[in-house]
Design an enzyme around this catalytic site. Structure first.
Site, PDB file in Angstrom:
ATOM      1  N   GLY A  71     -22.248  -9.233  -8.596  1.00  0.00           N
ATOM      2  CA  GLY A  71     -21.387  -9.863  -7.597  1.00  0.00           C
ATOM      3  C   GLY A  71     -21.818 -11.296  -7.316  1.00  0.00           C
ATOM      4  O   GLY A  71     -20.993 -12.181  -7.101  1.00  0.00           O
ATOM      5  N   SER A 200     -18.657  -5.691  -7.320  1.00  0.00           N
ATOM      6  CA  SER A 200     -19.963  -5.343  -7.879  1.00  0.00           C
ATOM      7  C   SER A 200     -20.051  -3.826  -8.000  1.00  0.00           C
ATOM      8  O   SER A 200     -19.912  -3.107  -7.006  1.00  0.00           O
ATOM      9  CB  SER A 200     -21.070  -5.881  -6.970  1.00  0.00           C
ATOM     10  OG  SER A 200     -22.315  -5.554  -7.510  1.00  0.00           O
ATOM     11  N   HIS A 202     -22.375  -1.628  -8.381  1.00  0.00           N
ATOM     12  CA  HIS A 202     -23.394  -0.765  -7.753  1.00  0.00           C
ATOM     13  C   HIS A 202     -23.109  -0.479  -6.288  1.00  0.00           C
ATOM     14  O   HIS A 202     -23.859   0.259  -5.649  1.00  0.00           O
ATOM     15  CB  HIS A 202     -24.802  -1.336  -7.973  1.00  0.00           C
ATOM     16  CG  HIS A 202     -25.164  -2.558  -7.180  1.00  0.00           C
ATOM     17  ND1 HIS A 202     -25.991  -2.489  -6.098  1.00  0.00           N
ATOM     18  CD2 HIS A 202     -24.842  -3.863  -7.327  1.00  0.00           C
ATOM     19  CE1 HIS A 202     -26.181  -3.730  -5.611  1.00  0.00           C
ATOM     20  NE2 HIS A 202     -25.481  -4.563  -6.338  1.00  0.00           N
ATOM     21  N   THR A 238     -23.055 -12.046 -24.045  1.00  0.00           N
ATOM     22  CA  THR A 238     -22.614 -10.748 -24.553  1.00  0.00           C
ATOM     23  C   THR A 238     -22.352  -9.779 -23.402  1.00  0.00           C
ATOM     24  O   THR A 238     -23.164  -9.670 -22.482  1.00  0.00           O
ATOM     25  CB  THR A 238     -23.700 -10.165 -25.492  1.00  0.00           C
ATOM     26  OG1 THR A 238     -23.934 -11.110 -26.528  1.00  0.00           O
ATOM     27  CG2 THR A 238     -23.280  -8.836 -26.092  1.00  0.00           C
ATOM     28  N   CYS A 326     -30.736  -8.428   0.284  1.00  0.00           N
ATOM     29  CA  CYS A 326     -31.026  -9.705  -0.383  1.00  0.00           C
ATOM     30  C   CYS A 326     -31.852 -10.632   0.499  1.00  0.00           C
ATOM     31  O   CYS A 326     -32.345 -11.647   0.042  1.00  0.00           O
ATOM     32  CB  CYS A 326     -29.740 -10.406  -0.785  1.00  0.00           C
ATOM     33  SG  CYS A 326     -28.865  -9.509  -2.050  1.00  0.00           S
TER      34      CYS A 326
HETATM   35  N1  PLP Z   1     -21.603 -10.110  -1.563  1.00  0.00           N
HETATM   36  C1  PLP Z   1     -21.866  -9.149  -0.673  1.00  0.00           C
HETATM   37  C2  PLP Z   1     -21.052  -9.066   0.568  1.00  0.00           C
HETATM   38  C3  PLP Z   1     -22.893  -8.239  -0.905  1.00  0.00           C
HETATM   39  O1  PLP Z   1     -23.168  -7.289  -0.001  1.00  0.00           O
HETATM   40  C4  PLP Z   1     -23.650  -8.351  -2.101  1.00  0.00           C
HETATM   41  C5  PLP Z   1     -24.784  -7.438  -2.366  1.00  0.00           C
HETATM   42  O2  PLP Z   1     -25.443  -6.973  -1.480  1.00  0.00           O
HETATM   43  C6  PLP Z   1     -23.318  -9.371  -3.010  1.00  0.00           C
HETATM   44  C7  PLP Z   1     -22.290 -10.221  -2.710  1.00  0.00           C
HETATM   45  C8  PLP Z   1     -24.084  -9.547  -4.281  1.00  0.00           C
HETATM   46  O3  PLP Z   1     -23.801  -8.546  -5.216  1.00  0.00           O
HETATM   47  P1  PLP Z   1     -24.846  -8.248  -6.402  1.00  0.00           P
HETATM   48  O4  PLP Z   1     -25.943  -7.444  -5.798  1.00  0.00           O
HETATM   49  O5  PLP Z   1     -24.061  -7.482  -7.400  1.00  0.00           O
HETATM   50  O6  PLP Z   1     -25.302  -9.549  -6.906  1.00  0.00           O
END
Ligand code: PLP
Length: 382
Positions: A71, A200, A202, A238, A326
């Site tokens: 994402g 995303s 996951h 890829t 994050c």
């Molecule tokens: N945007 C939001 C609102 C998210 O909660 C997250 C992941 O926690 C992301 C973007 C990023 O996604 P990814 O973990 O696949 O990089």
């Protein structure tokens, strides 16, 4: 005792059916989709079938989907690609966006490429749309808007229709980070007035390391990564064949089970919220239905007994979080923006695999931590 996982906004466990769909592409069907031989053709077919499946479920064309590695990459491609293509000089967003958007906009600001306008948000985490409109009305520079569909820490949602309509009125591009909502709501992308959205895998029982960008037809997005001509020239590298197959399977299941999953999760969330409210907690985020049903963020007074709750829960076998995975360890700018950073905040986030006895156990443990009493048959909490 098996751990109780209530941190599904960070990531979800992979569904067994998804893993099964992926396995052939992790083993005997290992071809590179760009190779001309039979192995390559099999891999290419798998990628294009996955694209068609996702596009069909989103009521859009397969050519509007670009597979990415996550994402974060999809949000970077949306923002940097559009800013480059349309010579955007001003981006209107908020400070409560996910770091994949917020830090990208900070980076572009530091490089002197854009002015990053941060809209005010109210105590429920809703951006001020009157302020948005006044910025758009001033006609200053080439502008785009980036507002997340649902906030990953508190679950507050914007109305894509409302924001998209405002942006269309002022002929402004609109990107929405839909990472927390894609797979949790049915969406018809042929109708929603948005230019760019992200996904995303996951977050809805697919694998990690695979995401997607959806773009409006003929948007003219520019690439941000140099290399081969993969993904119709939109994203060099890829393709993660097994990941893409897994994402399509997970998305198909998410849409197939949407009614029952959302109903089930909503019940668990309400039960937990009501139980915690009896212990003095308050729910953060939107007070009306405009919120993501998978996320429940509860605040407790910052007193001695609640201070170590997160740790105590982890020791008791319960996974929750204080906010975005994050940004773990850092003060949450989301909680600061809604003036809740002086509280002990816990984000519970649910999936179809959570069950009622788990919620009762969580309540039991929290009650014990807070008031030293366990829930018994004589002293039921729920
Ligand atoms: N945007 C939001 C609102 C998210 O909660 C997250 C992941 O926690 C992301 C973007 C990023 O996604 P990814 O973990 O696949 O990089």
């Amino acid at each position: 005792m098996k751990r109780i996982y209530l941190d599904n906004a960070a990531t979800t466990p992979i569904a067994p059916e998804v893993l099964e769909a992926m396995m052939p592409y992790l083993t005997e069907q290992f071809g590179n989709p760009s190779s001309p031989g039979q192995e390559g053709r099999i891999a290419r077919l798998a990628v294009e079938n996955a694209r068609k499946k996702i596009a069909g479920l989103l009521h859009t064309s397969p050519s509007q989907l670009v597979f990415t590695s996550c994402g974060t990459e999809a949000n970077n491609l949306a923002l940097r690609g559009l800013i480059k293509a349309k010579k955007i000089t001003r981006v209107i967003s908020t400070r409560i966006e996910h770091s994949s958007v917020y830090n990208t906009l900070c980076d572009l600001t530091w490089q002197g490429q854009i002015e990053f306008v941060q809209l005010n948000v109210d105590r429920e985490g809703r951006p001020d749309l009157k302020e948005l409109e006044s910025y758009l009305a001033d006609g200053h520079g080439h502008t785009m808007v980036s507002l997340m569909h649902a906030n990953n820490e508190i679950g507050t949602m914007i109305d894509l229709w409302e924001v998209g309509t405002i942006c269309s009125r002022y002929k402004t591009f609109f990107h929405s980070d839909t990472v927390q909502t894609m797979g949790h709501f049915p969406m018809n992308l042929s109708e929603i007035p948005v230019d760019l959205m992200t996904m995303s895998a996951h977050k809805f029982h697919g694998p990690k390391g695979v995401g997607m960008l959806w773009m409006r037809k003929d948007l003219g997005l520019q690439v941000i990564q140099t290399g081969g001509s993969h993904e119709n020239g939109m994203r060099a590298g890829t393709e993660n064949v097994a990941g893409i197959v897994g994402m399509a399977k997970a998305f198909e299941m998410a849409m197939q089970y949407y009614q029952q999953d959302s109903h089930h999760i909503q019940q668990l969330s309400t039960l937990l919220q009501e139980g915690l409210e009896k212990l003095g907690a308050i729910r953060h985020g939107s007070k009306n239905d405009h919120r993501l049903y998978t996320v429940l963020n509860m605040g407790l007074p910052d007193i001695e007994r609640s201070k170590h709750l997160l740790l105590e829960l982890d020791i008791a076998g319960i996974s929750v979080s204080a906010g975005s995975a994050c940004n773990s360890g850092k003060t949450s700018k989301v909680m600061a923006a809604i003036h809740a950073d002086q509280m002990i905040n816990i984000r519970f986030s649910f999936s179809r695999y959570n069950q009622l006895p788990q919620i009762n156990r969580v309540l039991d443990i929290i009650q014990y931590q807070l008031i030293g009493e366990s829930i018994t048959a004589e002293n039921p909490l729920v």
